[in-house]
Design an enzyme around this catalytic site. Sequence first.
Site, PDB file in Angstrom:
ATOM      1  N   TYR A   4       0.803  -1.226   0.000  1.00 48.70           N
ATOM      2  CA  TYR A   4       0.000   0.000   0.000  1.00 48.70           C
ATOM      3  C   TYR A   4       0.836   1.275   0.000  1.00 48.70           C
ATOM      4  O   TYR A   4       0.282   2.372  -0.111  1.00 48.70           O
ATOM      5  CB  TYR A   4      -0.941   0.005   1.208  1.00 48.70           C
ATOM      6  CG  TYR A   4      -1.895  -1.154   1.201  1.00 48.70           C
ATOM      7  CD1 TYR A   4      -2.971  -1.185   0.320  1.00 48.70           C
ATOM      8  CD2 TYR A   4      -1.715  -2.240   2.049  1.00 48.70           C
ATOM      9  CE1 TYR A   4      -3.840  -2.257   0.297  1.00 48.70           C
ATOM     10  CE2 TYR A   4      -2.584  -3.319   2.034  1.00 48.70           C
ATOM     11  CZ  TYR A   4      -3.646  -3.319   1.159  1.00 48.70           C
ATOM     12  OH  TYR A   4      -4.504  -4.388   1.132  1.00 48.70           O
TER      13      TYR A   4
ATOM     14  N   HIS B 202      -4.522   6.211  -1.010  1.00 50.56           N
ATOM     15  CA  HIS B 202      -5.124   6.030   0.312  1.00 50.56           C
ATOM     16  C   HIS B 202      -4.111   6.254   1.432  1.00 50.56           C
ATOM     17  O   HIS B 202      -4.500   6.406   2.590  1.00 50.56           O
ATOM     18  CB  HIS B 202      -5.702   4.613   0.413  1.00 50.56           C
ATOM     19  CG  HIS B 202      -7.060   4.538   1.026  1.00 50.56           C
ATOM     20  ND1 HIS B 202      -7.902   5.626   1.187  1.00 50.56           N
ATOM     21  CD2 HIS B 202      -7.748   3.475   1.529  1.00 50.56           C
ATOM     22  CE1 HIS B 202      -9.033   5.231   1.751  1.00 50.56           C
ATOM     23  NE2 HIS B 202      -8.960   3.934   1.977  1.00 50.56           N
TER      24      HIS B 202
ATOM     25  N   ASN C  56      -9.872   0.371   7.860  1.00 48.98           N
ATOM     26  CA  ASN C  56     -11.223   0.175   8.391  1.00 48.98           C
ATOM     27  C   ASN C  56     -11.284   0.036   9.904  1.00 48.98           C
ATOM     28  O   ASN C  56     -12.365   0.090  10.477  1.00 48.98           O
ATOM     29  CB  ASN C  56     -11.871  -1.059   7.751  1.00 48.98           C
ATOM     30  CG  ASN C  56     -12.045  -0.894   6.256  1.00 48.98           C
ATOM     31  OD1 ASN C  56     -11.684   0.125   5.674  1.00 48.98           O
ATOM     32  ND2 ASN C  56     -12.601  -1.899   5.620  1.00 48.98           N
TER      33      ASN C  56
ATOM     34  N   ASN D 198     -13.645   5.177   5.090  1.00 52.04           N
ATOM     35  CA  ASN D 198     -13.712   4.136   6.120  1.00 52.04           C
ATOM     36  C   ASN D 198     -12.832   4.412   7.336  1.00 52.04           C
ATOM     37  O   ASN D 198     -13.182   4.033   8.456  1.00 52.04           O
ATOM     38  CB  ASN D 198     -13.382   2.768   5.525  1.00 52.04           C
ATOM     39  CG  ASN D 198     -14.485   2.272   4.618  1.00 52.04           C
ATOM     40  OD1 ASN D 198     -15.654   2.586   4.823  1.00 52.04           O
ATOM     41  ND2 ASN D 198     -14.125   1.507   3.607  1.00 52.04           N
TER      42      ASN D 198
END
EC number: 3.1.1.29
Length: 195
Positions: A18, A23, A71, A117
């Site tokens: 990631y 994000h 999340n 989220n």
Amino acid sequence: MELPVRLVVGLGNPGEKYASTRHNVGFDWLDRLASSQRVAFTLETRFRGLCARIMLADTDIWLLKPQTYMNASGMSVAAVCRYYKIVPEQMLVVHDELDLQPGVIKLKSGGGTGGHNGLKSIVADLSSQVFWRLRIGVGHPGDRNQVVDYVLHPPRREEAALIDEAIDHSMQVWPLIARGDFAAAMQRLHTRQEN
């Protein structure tokens, strides 16, 4: 003036997979701040996150990169807030924002989660929406069905350059944010982007 900041949370997902994705711009922003202050992050298992501490005017400011995945970020944030007795109004959350174009950064207090989220998790675990947000524009793919794939990929080179430039500018405004002078911080941050 508002309450000074005691906790800065950068939102993102842990792991190489990631790194450098849209994000993870919250992590990127926090890395830039830590580097400018010459501090390094260490894993704090009790907080389920990477933490660092900086000082401003004899006040500890904690930096947190939750390692719970986006999340469940609220779990990590709530643990730090409880331990250090930090109220939501003393917290700044730095996150990616689909509703802003790359290169645009906006500072605001409270409000909804915009479907993010990480913000949803923080609001749920703190039972409060009243915290400061530094929203870093990453743009929108144009189709809501493509959002998940879009945020989990790196920005295009020209978008990355715009995001980088905006992060640099926001670092100049950081001292105002840290001491709780949000009105002046917003004026400097937002005025630059309207020119």
